[in-house]
Each structure stands twice: as C-alpha cells, then as structure tokens.
Enzyme design. Structure first.
Site, PDB file in Angstrom:
ATOM      1  CD  GLU A  99      42.478  33.749  41.206  1.00 12.14           C
ATOM      2  OE1 GLU A  99      42.141  33.724  42.416  1.00 12.14           O
ATOM      3  OE2 GLU A  99      43.660  33.868  40.847  1.00 12.14           O
TER       4      GLU A  99
ATOM      5  CB  CYS B  57      35.737  35.409  45.232  1.00 12.92           C
ATOM      6  SG  CYS B  57      35.089  34.694  43.719  1.00 12.92           S
TER       7      CYS B  57
ATOM      8  CG  ASN C  59      31.413  37.491  40.847  1.00 14.90           C
ATOM      9  OD1 ASN C  59      31.924  37.033  39.825  1.00 14.90           O
ATOM     10  ND2 ASN C  59      32.047  37.484  42.002  1.00 14.90           N
TER      11      ASN C  59
END
Length: 474
Positions: free
Chosen positions: A248, A282, A152
C-alpha cells in the site's frame, strides 16, 4: 514521567543494548524510551515466528478467540490507547478515538473471517478418464509474515496487517514506524493478555536500514505486507524474489466536482477529508478538478468550510488539525508550496507554518507539472483546477503515476458511472471524497499506489495459498 518499553519476541519482553526516544509531537517532550532492535534481535524475532508457525497447533477457532478478545480489550482500553496515538502521532484526540473504534472493527472482522476460510470443489470428474476422482481446494497459511507499518494510523494500519495474518494462521514479525512504535507494543500487550501462543507475534523497533533490510533478505519470511512510500515499496519488490507482497503505497487523490454536483455538500465534505490528520492520510483529497461553471461557488464554500476547522492542540477535543509528524515534513510541504508559487500558483488560503503545525492550505492556478499536483504532498494542502469536459478531465486525472482512490460529486448517474469506469484507481467514490474507507472493504491501488488488497477478508486471501487436493477413488 517517561515510560520505557521493551521489544516483544516469543511471548516475552526483551531489552536491547540500544534505545530510541519517541517524542510527543505537540509538546516535543520525550514520550517514551524504546529498546531498539539490532541484527541479533531481528534474527531472534524471525526465528521465533518461524518455529512457532512450524511447531505450534493454532486452529481457526483458537485464532478467533484471541482476535475477538483483542477487539474487546481495545474498547476497554480505548482512552489510554487514543492518548498514546495523540502523543506519538500528533493526531487530534477525537480522530485517535475514532481510530481505536475502527481497529476494534478490524480485529472483530478478522476474528470472524478466521472461521470462514474455505476452498471450493473442482469438477475434475468432468474430464475423460477422471470419472472416479474427487477434487477440491483448501487454503493454507503462507508461513511467516513480515509486516512494516507507517506512522499515520499506528493502531489501525497495524491491525490491518497482523489481524488477518493471524486469522489465516500465519506468524508475524512486525516493524512499526520508528516515530510511532508505542501503539504496536501496546497491541502486543493486548495479544499477550488475550492468550496468543508464543511466537505468533513479534514486535521489533528499529531503523529500516537494519530491521527492514534484514527482514527483506531473510528467506524464512514468506510474505511482506508494507504501507509506505512507493520508493521503498519498489525496493521491496525488487529484493524479495518470488515472495508474496501486499503493498500500500503513495497517492495524490483526485476528486472531480461536476457542474451537476451539490456544490455546498461537496465543499464541506472535501474540506473535512482533505485536512483530517493534517492531510497525512494516503487517500486525503489532494487534487480537485472543479467544473468551470461552479468553480467560484465551490471555492467560496470550500474556503468557508476550511476556515471553520480548528487548528492547534491535538489533545483538545475541538481540534480538527494538529501538527504534522515532524517539523522537517512541514518544512518540505512549505518548500513545495514555494516552488508552486514561483511557478504561478496562487495561495487562496493558508500557506503558513509554525514549527510542525501547518495551516490548511488551498492552491489555485496550478498545473500537472507541479509537485503539489503530481506527487504526494502528505500534508494539509489541496489544489484546485478547472475543467469543462468530463472526458478530457478524466484523461488529465489519469496522467498521475498513482491510483489508490478517487471520487466524483455529481447528480448525473451516467457521468458518475463513466468516471467510475475510466478513472484509474483501486477505489472510486460517488458523491463522497476519496478519503472514504471502512475496514471491511477491499482497499488497494493500481500503478505506483500498490499491489494487492487490504480489508480482512481480502488480506486473508493474499496471506494464504490455494492448494488443490485430488482423491483417486478407484
């Protein structure tokens, strides 16, 4: 014309026996053909990184010069790289340009931090019998860093892994997302041009089952930095022994709209930050908890702000929401919405799909058990729920297994601070949406959202070891 790219290992470009095609996410045409790494290439990459770290002198100022030069080159080649991001990730071009600007900052910050790695004095002389001793700590690089990045943010999230690692004096083996590898290979070109010593960056493109697993099992890799799903993150944690990890992972960001909020501003801000890059961020807003006294007003403004977003061709400067990364992911989001609708949810806007293009979607009448609420949808979909008691809604927010970032809109300082203290997240925004991030701040989550922090200064702490040095002056 389709471009061909090779793997980057030990300062050289190397082809392999297999290739993989990368598709333009909007036109569906082949954008690039990439050499695909197998076991032999992964072994060579790790060996290259290991030998470079152990045999090459790469002092802090030299690291600074390389990273600073990469930041300059990023700006010089900004439009070229932004076009690549739009092609392979489907990100709207204006957002792609912003990503290059952010990555420039990430490299510049990392360059500066390379000159600021310090230890501290330890007053061992205060202990009886140690009056003639002097002690201090130094920070030393961990060694080989295995970096696995997502699709992303194919430039800036890669920058957040490799720039601090190199600033700290480590070497890197990078496995970029197979859907967006061209950006990483272009970054390797910039490092090569900037004079990075051979072996300190190695880029291998391939499947997680081959490249990822081999990296995970190699004892020469000292630290893993990974951004992706909680499931893969857990697998890394379980299979990398006592190696250091920076993870993450997933999230389903909550934002509370209090009765004391500037409702119009809250609606406009959350709409922008829920649907940017088709919700594939996210920290995109996913769960909105709106006080019942302002729900109707907020919903009206939010729908209006959502309707103003331009959906379509990511190469158009006016586009806000482009296609999702694949039609399969768009179909998954569509299925989740259908499940929620069957369970009683109401679609108040959107809900339609055209291939990989998914219209920004707003759901009400949802509950905590629905996937669109309790899991990470990673799509342009938001849910709205009402509340009337702040303590109770904070408890509801905290029922999630995730905790990356969240936020509250309110003019009441006491209520804002209560939420900041009690909502279980790594970062909490007051009068802003959960999707706020600048690249110098500490960034990381709690619970299933991760382990460790990103942000150049904080990543360097993760990617170095503290070593105590004691001098006996007798």
């Amino acid at each position: 014309m389709t471009k061909e790219y090779q793997l980057y290992m030990n300062g050289e470009w190397t082809s392999s026996s297999e290739t993989v095609d990368v598709y333009d996410k909007y036109s569906k045409d082949v954008h690039a053909t990439i050499s695909k790494a197998g076991e032999e290439e992964v072994e060579r990459a790790i060996t290259s990184a290991y030998e470079a770290f152990h045999n090459t002198d790469f002092p802090p100022y030299e690291r600074y010069k390389v990273l600073h030069r990469v930041s300059e080159l990023l700006q010089e080649k900004k439009e070229e790289l932004a076009q690549i991001i739009t092609a392979e990730a489907g990100k709207p071009i204006k957002q792609a340009r912003t990503e290059i600007d952010r990555a420039t900052q990430t490299f510049e910050l990392s360059a500066e931090e390379a000159k600021r790695i310090t230890g501290e004095g330890v007053p061992v002389e205060a202990a009886p019998g140690s009056e003639n001793r002097l002690a201090f700590t130094i920070r030393v690089p961990v060694g080989v860093v295995g970096a696995i990045s997502p699709f992303n943010f194919p430039v800036n999230l890669v920058a957040h892994k490799i720039a601090p690692a190199i600033a700290a004096g480590n070497s890197v083996v990078l496995k970029p997302a197979s859907r967006t590898p061209v950006s990483s290979l272009k970054l390797a070109e910039l490092f090569h041009e900037a004079g990075l010593p051979k072996g300190f960056l190695n880029v291998v493109v391939g499947s997680g089952s081959v490249v990822g697993n081999q990296m995970m099992q190699d004892e020469r890799v000292n630290l893993y930095t990974f951004t992706g799903s909680a499931e893969v993150g857990l697998k890394l944690k379980q299979n990398t022994g006592l190696n250091k990890l920076v993870l993450e992972l997933g999230n389903n960001s909550p934002v509370i709209i209090d009765k004391y909020a500037d409702v119009k501003k809250a609606a406009e801000t959350t709409a922008q930050k829920a649907f940017a890059y088709a919700g594939q961020v996210c920290i995109s807003v996913q769960r909105m908890y709106v006080h019942e006294e302002v729900m109707n007003e907020f919903k009206e403004h939010f729908i209006e702000a959502t309707k103003s977003l331009v959906v379509g061709n990511p190469y158009d400067d006016k586009t806000d929401v482009g296609p999702m990364i694949s039609e399969e992911e768009a179909k998954r989001a569509e299925e989740w919405i259908s499940e929620a609708k069957e369970a009683g949810a109401t679609i108040v806007h959107g809900g339609t799909r055209n291939g990989a293009q998914f219209e920004p979607t707003i759901l009400t009448d949802v509950d905590q058990s629905m996937k669109v609420v309790c899991e990470e949808i990673f799509a342009p979909v938001v849910t709205m729920m009402t509340f009337n008691d702040l303590d109770r809604v904070i408890d509801e927010v905290n029922q999630s297994n995730y905790g990356l970032q969240g936020g509250i809109f309110t003019k009441d300082l006491n209520r804002a601070y209560k939420a900041a203290r009690k909502v279980e997240v790594g970062g909490f925004m007051i009068n802003d949406a959960s999707q706020y991030r600048v690249d110098l701040m500490p960034y990381g989550g709690v619970k299933n959202s991760g382990w460790g922090k990103e942000g150049p200064k904080y990543s360097i702490e993760e990617m170095t070891e503290e070593r105590l040095v004691v001098m006996n002056l007798e």
